[in-house]
Design a protein around this motif. Structure first.
Motif, PDB file in Angstrom:
ATOM      1  N   ALA A  20       0.824  -1.216   0.000  1.00 44.34           N
ATOM      2  CA  ALA A  20       0.000   0.000   0.000  1.00 44.34           C
ATOM      3  C   ALA A  20       0.858   1.266   0.000  1.00 44.34           C
ATOM      4  O   ALA A  20       0.457   2.290  -0.554  1.00 44.34           O
ATOM      5  CB  ALA A  20      -0.926  -0.004   1.219  1.00 44.34           C
ATOM      6  N   ARG A  21       2.029   1.197   0.605  1.00 46.70           N
ATOM      7  CA  ARG A  21       2.920   2.363   0.666  1.00 46.70           C
ATOM      8  C   ARG A  21       3.775   2.528  -0.594  1.00 46.70           C
ATOM      9  O   ARG A  21       4.343   3.598  -0.813  1.00 46.70           O
ATOM     10  CB  ARG A  21       3.837   2.255   1.874  1.00 46.70           C
ATOM     11  N   ALA A  22       3.909   1.491  -1.381  1.00 49.78           N
ATOM     12  CA  ALA A  22       4.780   1.527  -2.573  1.00 49.78           C
ATOM     13  C   ALA A  22       4.265   2.541  -3.587  1.00 49.78           C
ATOM     14  O   ALA A  22       3.073   2.587  -3.885  1.00 49.78           O
ATOM     15  CB  ALA A  22       4.856   0.145  -3.195  1.00 49.78           C
ATOM     16  N   PRO A  41      -7.339 -12.224  -4.718  1.00 48.59           N
ATOM     17  CA  PRO A  41      -7.984 -11.025  -5.276  1.00 48.59           C
ATOM     18  C   PRO A  41      -7.521  -9.717  -4.639  1.00 48.59           C
ATOM     19  O   PRO A  41      -7.302  -8.735  -5.354  1.00 48.59           O
ATOM     20  CB  PRO A  41      -9.481 -11.263  -4.996  1.00 48.59           C
ATOM     21  N   ASP A  42      -7.344  -9.669  -3.321  1.00 46.58           N
ATOM     22  CA  ASP A  42      -6.932  -8.423  -2.677  1.00 46.58           C
ATOM     23  C   ASP A  42      -5.498  -8.045  -3.043  1.00 46.58           C
ATOM     24  O   ASP A  42      -5.180  -6.872  -3.235  1.00 46.58           O
ATOM     25  CB  ASP A  42      -7.109  -8.490  -1.156  1.00 46.58           C
ATOM     26  N   ARG A  48      -2.258  -4.208  -8.950  1.00 44.76           N
ATOM     27  CA  ARG A  48      -2.781  -3.488 -10.127  1.00 44.76           C
ATOM     28  C   ARG A  48      -2.792  -1.975  -9.891  1.00 44.76           C
ATOM     29  O   ARG A  48      -2.405  -1.209 -10.776  1.00 44.76           O
ATOM     30  CB  ARG A  48      -4.179  -3.980 -10.493  1.00 44.76           C
ATOM     31  N   ARG A  49      -3.244  -1.565  -8.709  1.00 49.77           N
ATOM     32  CA  ARG A  49      -3.230  -0.121  -8.397  1.00 49.77           C
ATOM     33  C   ARG A  49      -1.816   0.437  -8.494  1.00 49.77           C
ATOM     34  O   ARG A  49      -1.587   1.496  -9.079  1.00 49.77           O
ATOM     35  CB  ARG A  49      -3.790   0.129  -6.991  1.00 49.77           C
ATOM     36  N   PHE A  50      -0.863  -0.286  -7.912  1.00 48.31           N
ATOM     37  CA  PHE A  50       0.536   0.126  -7.943  1.00 48.31           C
ATOM     38  C   PHE A  50       1.040   0.244  -9.383  1.00 48.31           C
ATOM     39  O   PHE A  50       1.645   1.250  -9.760  1.00 48.31           O
ATOM     40  CB  PHE A  50       1.363  -0.888  -7.143  1.00 48.31           C
ATOM     41  N   LEU A  51       0.772  -0.768 -10.201  1.00 50.88           N
ATOM     42  CA  LEU A  51       1.248  -0.771 -11.585  1.00 50.88           C
ATOM     43  C   LEU A  51       0.539   0.280 -12.435  1.00 50.88           C
ATOM     44  O   LEU A  51       1.168   0.926 -13.277  1.00 50.88           O
ATOM     45  CB  LEU A  51       1.082  -2.168 -12.188  1.00 50.88           C
ATOM     46  N   LEU A  52      -0.741   0.463 -12.225  1.00 49.86           N
ATOM     47  CA  LEU A  52      -1.486   1.477 -12.985  1.00 49.86           C
ATOM     48  C   LEU A  52      -0.997   2.891 -12.683  1.00 49.86           C
ATOM     49  O   LEU A  52      -1.102   3.777 -13.523  1.00 49.86           O
ATOM     50  CB  LEU A  52      -2.988   1.367 -12.708  1.00 49.86           C
ATOM     51  N   ALA A  53      -0.447   3.076 -11.498  1.00 48.05           N
ATOM     52  CA  ALA A  53       0.102   4.383 -11.119  1.00 48.05           C
ATOM     53  C   ALA A  53       1.537   4.555 -11.623  1.00 48.05           C
ATOM     54  O   ALA A  53       2.192   5.545 -11.307  1.00 48.05           O
ATOM     55  CB  ALA A  53       0.043   4.554  -9.600  1.00 48.05           C
ATOM     56  N   GLY A  54       2.037   3.591 -12.394  1.00 46.82           N
ATOM     57  CA  GLY A  54       3.371   3.702 -12.976  1.00 46.82           C
ATOM     58  C   GLY A  54       4.459   2.975 -12.220  1.00 46.82           C
ATOM     59  O   GLY A  54       5.637   3.135 -12.525  1.00 46.82           O
ATOM     60  N   ARG A  76      -2.193 -13.309 -15.140  1.00 47.23           N
ATOM     61  CA  ARG A  76      -2.949 -12.294 -15.882  1.00 47.23           C
ATOM     62  C   ARG A  76      -2.358 -10.913 -15.646  1.00 47.23           C
ATOM     63  O   ARG A  76      -2.235 -10.113 -16.573  1.00 47.23           O
ATOM     64  CB  ARG A  76      -4.421 -12.320 -15.445  1.00 47.23           C
ATOM     65  N   LEU A  77      -1.990 -10.640 -14.400  1.00 47.94           N
ATOM     66  CA  LEU A  77      -1.355  -9.365 -14.071  1.00 47.94           C
ATOM     67  C   LEU A  77      -0.056  -9.208 -14.852  1.00 47.94           C
ATOM     68  O   LEU A  77       0.225  -8.151 -15.419  1.00 47.94           O
ATOM     69  CB  LEU A  77      -1.077  -9.299 -12.562  1.00 47.94           C
ATOM     70  N   LEU A  78       0.710 -10.267 -14.906  1.00 49.39           N
ATOM     71  CA  LEU A  78       1.964 -10.264 -15.662  1.00 49.39           C
ATOM     72  C   LEU A  78       1.704  -9.990 -17.140  1.00 49.39           C
ATOM     73  O   LEU A  78       2.410  -9.212 -17.773  1.00 49.39           O
ATOM     74  CB  LEU A  78       2.675 -11.604 -15.467  1.00 49.39           C
ATOM     75  N   ARG A  79       0.661 -10.594 -17.676  1.00 49.28           N
ATOM     76  CA  ARG A  79       0.299 -10.367 -19.077  1.00 49.28           C
ATOM     77  C   ARG A  79      -0.167  -8.929 -19.286  1.00 49.28           C
ATOM     78  O   ARG A  79       0.249  -8.251 -20.222  1.00 49.28           O
ATOM     79  CB  ARG A  79      -0.794 -11.342 -19.505  1.00 49.28           C
ATOM     80  N   ASP A  80      -1.052  -8.469 -18.401  1.00 51.69           N
ATOM     81  CA  ASP A  80      -1.647  -7.137 -18.563  1.00 51.69           C
ATOM     82  C   ASP A  80      -0.654  -6.004 -18.338  1.00 51.69           C
ATOM     83  O   ASP A  80      -0.826  -4.909 -18.867  1.00 51.69           O
ATOM     84  CB  ASP A  80      -2.815  -6.951 -17.585  1.00 51.69           C
ATOM     85  N   HIS A  81       0.360  -6.255 -17.518  1.00 49.70           N
ATOM     86  CA  HIS A  81       1.321  -5.199 -17.166  1.00 49.70           C
ATOM     87  C   HIS A  81       2.755  -5.656 -17.433  1.00 49.70           C
ATOM     88  O   HIS A  81       3.660  -5.351 -16.651  1.00 49.70           O
ATOM     89  CB  HIS A  81       1.159  -4.817 -15.693  1.00 49.70           C
ATOM     90  N   ALA A  82       2.954  -6.335 -18.530  1.00 47.77           N
ATOM     91  CA  ALA A  82       4.283  -6.864 -18.866  1.00 47.77           C
ATOM     92  C   ALA A  82       5.340  -5.759 -18.891  1.00 47.77           C
ATOM     93  O   ALA A  82       6.504  -6.013 -18.577  1.00 47.77           O
ATOM     94  CB  ALA A  82       4.238  -7.587 -20.207  1.00 47.77           C
ATOM     95  N   HIS A  83       4.948  -4.549 -19.227  1.00 51.10           N
ATOM     96  CA  HIS A  83       5.893  -3.427 -19.259  1.00 51.10           C
ATOM     97  C   HIS A  83       6.347  -3.000 -17.864  1.00 51.10           C
ATOM     98  O   HIS A  83       7.370  -2.352 -17.723  1.00 51.10           O
ATOM     99  CB  HIS A  83       5.241  -2.240 -19.965  1.00 51.10           C
TER     100      HIS A  83
END
Length: 155
Positions: A20-22, A41-42, A48-54, A76-83
């Motif tokens: 949460a702090r990252a 899920p949590d 996802r929140r962390f990755l979506l924020a860059g 799925r997370l790895l696929r969706d945020h491979a970058h």
């Protein structure tokens, strides 16, 4: 702030606090990430929140079998945020390493002293407390090879 723990629930609570702090970076090392609940899920929502924020996530591990079998959400997370995610597998010479840790932004850390046990500590807002583990992670990372991608299970 320092907090010791010796139960699964306390470890996972502290890990959630670090996630949460990252803001910019998460680096994690564990032999197999079984106790990190990366398929829950949590945890998926937090990462996802962390990755979506860059944010950028780097994982080093000995054996990806648990994640490949038991954590389809993480794949799925790895696929969706491979970058934003990179996973590496340690070489045979490093397989004796048994500690486990997660470092956020070089400021916060949760570490278990041995991956077979739940005893450990969480330290927040203390860059000097993360430095040794971060240097250890960098050395592990340098020796490791790309070892897990979303395509391993056909994603």
């Amino acid at each position: 702030m320092n907090a010791s723990f010796d139960t699964r629930a306390a470890f996972q609570q502290q890990l959630g606090e670090v996630w949460a702090r990252a803001r910019a970076t998460l680096v994690m090392f564990d032999p197999d990430f079984t106790l990190f609940r990366l398929g829950a899920p949590d945890v998926d929502a937090a990462l996802r929140r962390f990755l979506l924020a860059g944010g950028r996530l780097r994982l080093a591990l000995h054996d990806p079998a648990h994640l490949e079998r038991e954590a389809p959400r993480f794949l799925r997370l790895l696929r969706d945020h491979a970058h934003g995610i990179e996973c590496r597998r340690t070489p045979r010479a490093l397989r004796a390493l048994t500690d486990s840790f997660c470092i956020a932004d070089d400021l916060h850390i949760v570490r278990r002293f041995h991956s077979d046990h739940l005893r450990g500590e969480a330290v927040f807002d203390a860059p000097q407390q993360t430095e040794l583990s971060r240097l250890r992670f960098d050395a592990i990372w340098a020796e490791s090879q790309a070892g897990m991608q979303a395509s391993v299970s056909g994603l």
